[in-house]
Design a protein around this motif. Structure first.
Motif, PDB file in Angstrom:
ATOM      1  N   ILE A 200       1.268   8.736   2.628  1.00  0.00           N
ATOM      2  CA  ILE A 200       0.247   8.063   1.821  1.00  0.00           C
ATOM      3  C   ILE A 200      -0.297   9.076   0.820  1.00  0.00           C
ATOM      4  N   VAL A 201      -0.284   8.701  -0.464  1.00  0.00           N
ATOM      5  CA  VAL A 201      -0.754   9.583  -1.531  1.00  0.00           C
ATOM      6  C   VAL A 201      -2.233   9.277  -1.787  1.00  0.00           C
ATOM      7  N   GLU A 202      -3.076  10.288  -1.647  1.00  0.00           N
ATOM      8  CA  GLU A 202      -4.511  10.084  -1.856  1.00  0.00           C
ATOM      9  C   GLU A 202      -4.818  10.032  -3.354  1.00  0.00           C
ATOM     10  N   LEU A 203      -5.313   8.894  -3.826  1.00  0.00           N
ATOM     11  CA  LEU A 203      -5.635   8.711  -5.242  1.00  0.00           C
ATOM     12  C   LEU A 203      -6.940   7.943  -5.374  1.00  0.00           C
ATOM     13  N   ASP A 204      -7.807   8.387  -6.279  1.00  0.00           N
ATOM     14  CA  ASP A 204      -9.056   7.667  -6.510  1.00  0.00           C
ATOM     15  C   ASP A 204      -8.781   6.359  -7.249  1.00  0.00           C
ATOM     16  N   ASN A 205      -9.419   5.290  -6.795  1.00  0.00           N
ATOM     17  CA  ASN A 205      -9.463   4.031  -7.547  1.00  0.00           C
ATOM     18  C   ASN A 205      -8.109   3.333  -7.655  1.00  0.00           C
ATOM     19  N   TYR A 223      -1.475   4.787 -12.862  1.00  0.00           N
ATOM     20  CA  TYR A 223      -1.513   3.594 -11.999  1.00  0.00           C
ATOM     21  C   TYR A 223      -2.604   2.628 -12.440  1.00  0.00           C
ATOM     22  N   ALA A 224      -2.474   1.400 -11.973  1.00  0.00           N
ATOM     23  CA  ALA A 224      -3.514   0.399 -12.197  1.00  0.00           C
ATOM     24  C   ALA A 224      -4.638   0.627 -11.193  1.00  0.00           C
ATOM     25  N   GLY A 225      -5.849   0.740 -11.710  1.00  0.00           N
ATOM     26  CA  GLY A 225      -7.020   0.955 -10.868  1.00  0.00           C
ATOM     27  C   GLY A 225      -8.061  -0.123 -11.097  1.00  0.00           C
ATOM     28  N   ARG A 226      -9.135  -0.051 -10.314  1.00  0.00           N
ATOM     29  CA  ARG A 226     -10.213  -1.035 -10.431  1.00  0.00           C
ATOM     30  C   ARG A 226     -11.020  -0.792 -11.695  1.00  0.00           C
ATOM     31  N   GLY A 227     -11.104  -1.803 -12.569  1.00  0.00           N
ATOM     32  CA  GLY A 227     -11.942  -1.710 -13.756  1.00  0.00           C
ATOM     33  C   GLY A 227     -13.117  -2.664 -13.641  1.00  0.00           C
ATOM     34  N   GLN A 228     -13.699  -2.993 -14.769  1.00  0.00           N
ATOM     35  CA  GLN A 228     -14.836  -3.915 -14.796  1.00  0.00           C
ATOM     36  C   GLN A 228     -14.314  -5.352 -14.849  1.00  0.00           C
ATOM     37  N   GLY A 229     -14.075  -5.971 -13.704  1.00  0.00           N
ATOM     38  CA  GLY A 229     -13.637  -7.363 -13.681  1.00  0.00           C
ATOM     39  C   GLY A 229     -12.154  -7.556 -13.907  1.00  0.00           C
ATOM     40  N   PHE A 259      -5.847 -10.287 -15.914  1.00  0.00           N
ATOM     41  CA  PHE A 259      -6.460  -9.471 -14.863  1.00  0.00           C
ATOM     42  C   PHE A 259      -5.696  -8.177 -14.634  1.00  0.00           C
ATOM     43  N   THR A 260      -4.353  -8.272 -14.627  1.00  0.00           N
ATOM     44  CA  THR A 260      -3.568  -7.070 -14.320  1.00  0.00           C
ATOM     45  C   THR A 260      -3.211  -6.300 -15.582  1.00  0.00           C
ATOM     46  N   ILE A 261      -2.859  -5.046 -15.342  1.00  0.00           N
ATOM     47  CA  ILE A 261      -2.208  -4.221 -16.363  1.00  0.00           C
ATOM     48  C   ILE A 261      -1.237  -3.345 -15.589  1.00  0.00           C
ATOM     49  N   HIS A 262      -0.134  -2.963 -16.221  1.00  0.00           N
ATOM     50  CA  HIS A 262       0.924  -2.270 -15.481  1.00  0.00           C
ATOM     51  C   HIS A 262       1.527  -1.207 -16.392  1.00  0.00           C
TER      52      HIS A 262
END
Ligand code: CA
Length: 318
Positions: A200-205, A223-229, A259-262
Motif C-alpha cells: 500500500i502506497v501512502e499518499l495524501d488525499n 492521481y485523482a484526489g478529493r477536491g471541492q465537490g 465529477f471525475t478527472i483522470h
C-alpha cells in the motif's frame, strides 16, 4: 457564404481546417486517457462513455485507440478491446493503461470479475497483449492479474481499478492501481506475473487513477484526489519509485462539468502534455466525458505549475 469561401481557399492552399481544441475527440465520448509515444507517434488509449443523457451511472462497453503525430489531428482506430475479450470478466470497460516492452504492447484494464473459483467477484485487473499498438489484442493470461480478494485493506469491492504500469530504467516493471488506497506491486519481465508482495502506497488525499512520470531523476506519482465537490489532480514526488512519496499539492483543479478527472502525462517533441477528461462536449457530463489535453510546465525546483485547463487546447507540433 463568406466562410465557405474562406474554407475553399484554405483547402486550395492545402491548409487543414482542423484546429486545436478541447476536447480533442469529438465524434464520441471518451474517458480515462492513457497515451504512449511509439516510433514518433502518440497512441492514445481511452475508455468510451455511452450512457444516455439522463443516466446516473457509467456505461462503458469498450476501449478505443487513437493516434496523432501533431497532437491536434487524431486518427480514430476504433474500438480495439472490450471486456468480452476476457472470459472471466463481466461489466464495464473502466480505466486502462498501455505499455510497450520488447515489441509487445500490454493493455492493462480494469473491469469486473465473474464469481468463480478465482474470485468472489468485484473489480479486477486484466492484461491484453498485441504485437501492434493498434491490435488485435488478446487476453495475455487467460485469467485476471489482480482480483479484489488479493487486496483487503479496503472493504469495498471496486478498490482494484485504474492500473498504471511503469518500467524503470533498470528494467524493473511496477504496477500501480487502486481506489481509496493506492496499491503497488512489482511485475516479472514477462509483464503478466506479479513479482513480490502487494504494498500500500501512502499518499495524501488519494482517490484513484495513479500515473507515474519521471523527470530529471525525480519520480512523480500523479492521481485523482478529493477536491471541492469533485475530483482534482494531486501529486507526490520521490527519488525512488518505491517511495516514500512526498505530497506536493494540487496539479490540476476539477475538470469542467464532470465529477471525475483522470491524469496522464507524456513528453512529445519537446513539450510535456497533461491528458485528462472533462464534460464539455454538448450533452456531456459525469457519465459522458471527453478526453482533453493541455500543456504541463514545471518550476525550477521540479514542482509542477498548476495546469491551466483551456478550450483552445495545444498547438500542433511538427
Ligand atoms: Ca480489494
Amino acid at each position: 457564404m463568406k466562410y465557405s469561401y474562406i474554407a475553399l481557399i484554405l483547402v486550395l492552399l492545402g491548409t487543414s481546417l482542423s484546429q486545436a481544441q478541447n476536447p480533442i475527440i469529438t465524434e464520441l465520448f471518451t474517458a480515462d486517457p492513457a497515451p504512449i509515444v511509439h516510433n514518433g507517434t502518440v497512441y492514445l488509449y481511452t475508455g468510451h462513455d455511452t450512457a444516455s443523457v439522463d443516466a446516473d451511472n457509467y456505461r462503458m462497453p469498450d476501449w478505443y485507440v487513437f493516434s496523432s503525430t501533431d497532437m491536434v489531428n487524431w486518427k480514430n482506430h476504433g474500438p480495439k478491446l472490450s471486456p468480452e475479450v476476457f472470459s472471466w470478466a463481466e461489466g464495464d470497460a473502466y480505466a486502462a493503461h498501455v505499455t510497450e516492452r520488447n515489441g509487445k504492447f500490454y493493455w492493462y484494464v480494469s473491469t469486473f470479475h465473474k464469481k468463480n473459483e478465482d474470485s468472489e467477484g468485484g473489480a479486477a485487473i486484466g492484461v491484453a497483449v498485441s504485437d501492434s499498438p493498434t491490435g488485435p489484442f488478446k487476453d495475455a493470461i487467460g485469467k485476471a492479474l489482480i482480483v479484489n480478494q488479493m487486496t483487503t485493506d479496503m472493504p469495498h469491492g471496486w478498490d482494484d481499478i485504474d492500473p498504471a504500469v511503469y518500467i524503470d530504467d533498470d528494467g524493473q516493471a511496477y504496477l500501480f492501481w487502486g481506489n481509496a488506497s493506492c496499491k503497488m506491486v512489482k511485475l516479472k519481465d514477462n509483464m503478466i506475473e506479479l513479482d513480490g508482495e502487494i504494498e500500500i502506497v501512502e499518499l495524501d488525499n488519494f482517490i484513484e487513477g495513479p500515473w507515474i512520470y519521471k523527470r530529471n531523476d525525480l519520480y512523480y506519482l500523479i492521481y485523482a484526489g478529493r477536491g471541492q465537490g469533485a475530483e482534482q489532480i494531486d501529486y507526490a514526488t520521490s527519488t525512488s519509485i518505491e517511495g516514500p512519496w512526498e505530497y506536493r499539492g494540487i496539479m490540476a483543479g476539477s475538470a469542467e462539468n464532470t465529477f471525475t478527472i483522470h491524469p496522464a502525462v507524456i513528453d512529445y517533441k519537446g513539450q510535456t502534455y497533461f491528458f485528462y477528461h472533462n464534460g464539455t462536449l454538448p450533452t456531456g457530463g459525469s457519465y459522458r466525458r471527453s478526453v482533453t489535453v493541455d500543456y504541463l510546465y514545471f518550476n525550477e525546483d521540479g514542482s509542477i505549475k498548476k495546469v491551466v485547463q483551456t478550450k483552445e487546447g495545444v498547438k500542433p507540433v511538427k
